[in-house]
Design an enzyme around this catalytic site. Structure first.
Site: not given
Length: 426
Positions: A123, A202, A296, A300, A329, A333
């Site tokens: 992702c 990572h 802002h 994710h 909503h 995802n």
């Protein structure tokens, strides 16, 4: 579009799920923060999710990129041959020829276009793609790059009953985006955002982080995505390490000094008690005011728990979390592309002003945490926002309630005691 009715029918078709798994799925869906207007591949509606073909996967991707890239180029009055760099990231599909080659073939791009095709990056692949372009721009001047981000769900439906693997079926939805990046000075006045900094973390060398999210076979040989119980801990650790690097790049010195002072005071105090059952509080508080450097927060949409945890850690308000919650909503995802849906919400709500900074935070298997900061380059006019994916429904958000209708329709499952009498209502 996945309504409650259709989602219930898809779940019911899985003959391997028992009553306890149905109850688990009900609880997961109701508490996921996902509404009933998200999207799924066409084969789900045709009842073929357990027997996908390679053409199903390719058609899902073609339907996405043919529409999206065409609109992007048309809006910016560009031709496919104007593209110098192409970066494509789709984690769960590795075709031959590659997806990037298919895009080049469809749009008849130049023979010397520089191409990068990313798979299995999870992702957080969208920020990785931006990083690739950023590094290319250091060497090559006056270039135009196209980043294409999506996820292939068609061949990746899990048909077993392992709880750690059926959860992925509930969370992921179809979606994608295309982004233009450039280092051409002549286009600087047309640019909407400017990349300020980017940090990649990572933790693949850690065994528990590496195994937190893995594609594997269950006991009966059915392939799916295993989400391990160590996932929250792995995500928290990667997030904290990522913040340590990016914080000095985005916050004023006075705020950093206050942070160092607070750390010193914490060391002199007793450690807080362990054993908290609050998912959101699994992540520690950062102890620093990020709003002194950021206006802002583009988070994710990995799930309601992910948004809650980041909100708690960074001490954000519901206003700050609204774009991520509403994206989860409305669209679910959508993997690596979800960040751009969140950014699109901010744009559609006219929140973005010239000089504002947007903090993007993403997580991915491996385990990775990647983040970056964008600065709004100019005020956006109304005409530019006409193609925004939110335009047809933005007036309906935020809704008065985010309660999922699954509980109302299938809540009786919780009361069912005899598996032999278990039936879905029709």
């Amino acid at each position: 579009m996945l309504s409650t009715q259709i989602s219930g029918e898809i779940i019911r078709r899985n003959k391997h799920i028992r009553l306890n798994e149905y109850k688990f799925l009900l609880k997961a869906i109701v508490s996921s923060g996902i509404g009933e207007q998200t999207y799924a591949p066409r084969l789900y509606f045709e009842g073929r999710e357990e027997s996908p073909t390679i053409q199903d996967a390719l058609s899902e991707m073609e339907e996405f990129y043919i529409d999206t890239i065409e609109k992007l180029l048309k809006r910016n009055k560009l031709k496919p041959k104007d593209i110098d760099v192409l970066v494509v990231n789709v984690s769960m599909l590795n075709s031959t020829p590659s997806l990037s080659a298919r895009i080049i073939n469809h749009y008849k791009m130049r023979e010397d276009v520089k191409v990068f095709n990313l798979t299995a990056m999870g992702c957080s692949a969208s920020v990785i793609s931006v990083d690739i372009v950023k590094n290319i721009f250091k060497t090559y001047k006056n270039k135009l790059a196209l980043v294409v981000t999506s996820e292939s769900l068609s061949p990746n439906w899990y048909s077993g009953n392992n709880r750690s693997m059926i959860l992925a079926n509930c969370l992921f939805r179809s979606g994608g985006c295309a982004v233009l990046l450039t280092n051409k000075r002549c286009l600087s006045k047309r640019a909407m955002f400017k990349l300020k900094c980017l940090v990649r973390t990572h933790h693949g060398a850690r065994e528990d982080s590496f195994n937190a999210c893995v594609q594997k076979e269950d006991e009966l040989g059915r392939v799916g995505i295993h989400l391990d119980k160590t996932l929250p801990k792995a995500a928290t650790r990667a997030f904290v390490d990522n913040l340590k690097v990016i914080t000095p790049k985005i916050l004023p010195v006075t705020q950093l000094f206050r942070f160092m002072l607070s750390l010193l005071l914490k060391k002199l105090r007793r450690r807080p008690s362990k054993g908290s059952t609050n998912v959101a509080q699994a992540a520690p508080k950062a102890g620093i005011n990020f709003k002194t450097g950021i206006e802002h927060f583009c988070i994710h949409t990995g799930g309601k728990a992910v948004i809650d945890a980041i909100g708690y850690s960074l001490d954000l308000t519901e206003y700050d979390l609204e774009p991520a919650r509403m994206t989860l909503h409305r669209f679910g995802n959508t993997s690596a592309s979800s960040l751009w849906y969140v950014l699109g919400y901010m744009e559609a709500k006219k929140r973005l002003k010239r000089g504002d900074r947007v903090f993007m935070i993403s997580f991915g298997a491996g385990f990775k945490c990647n983040s970056c900061v964008w600065e709004v380059a100019r005020d956006l006019n109304v005409g530019e926002c006409l193609g925004n994916v939110w335009n047809h429904c933005i007036d309906q958000y935020p809704p008065t309630s985010l309660l999922n209708p699954f509980l109302e329709k299938y809540g009786w499952i919780r009361e069912e005691e005899d598996p032999d009498t278990f039936k879905f209502h029709t």
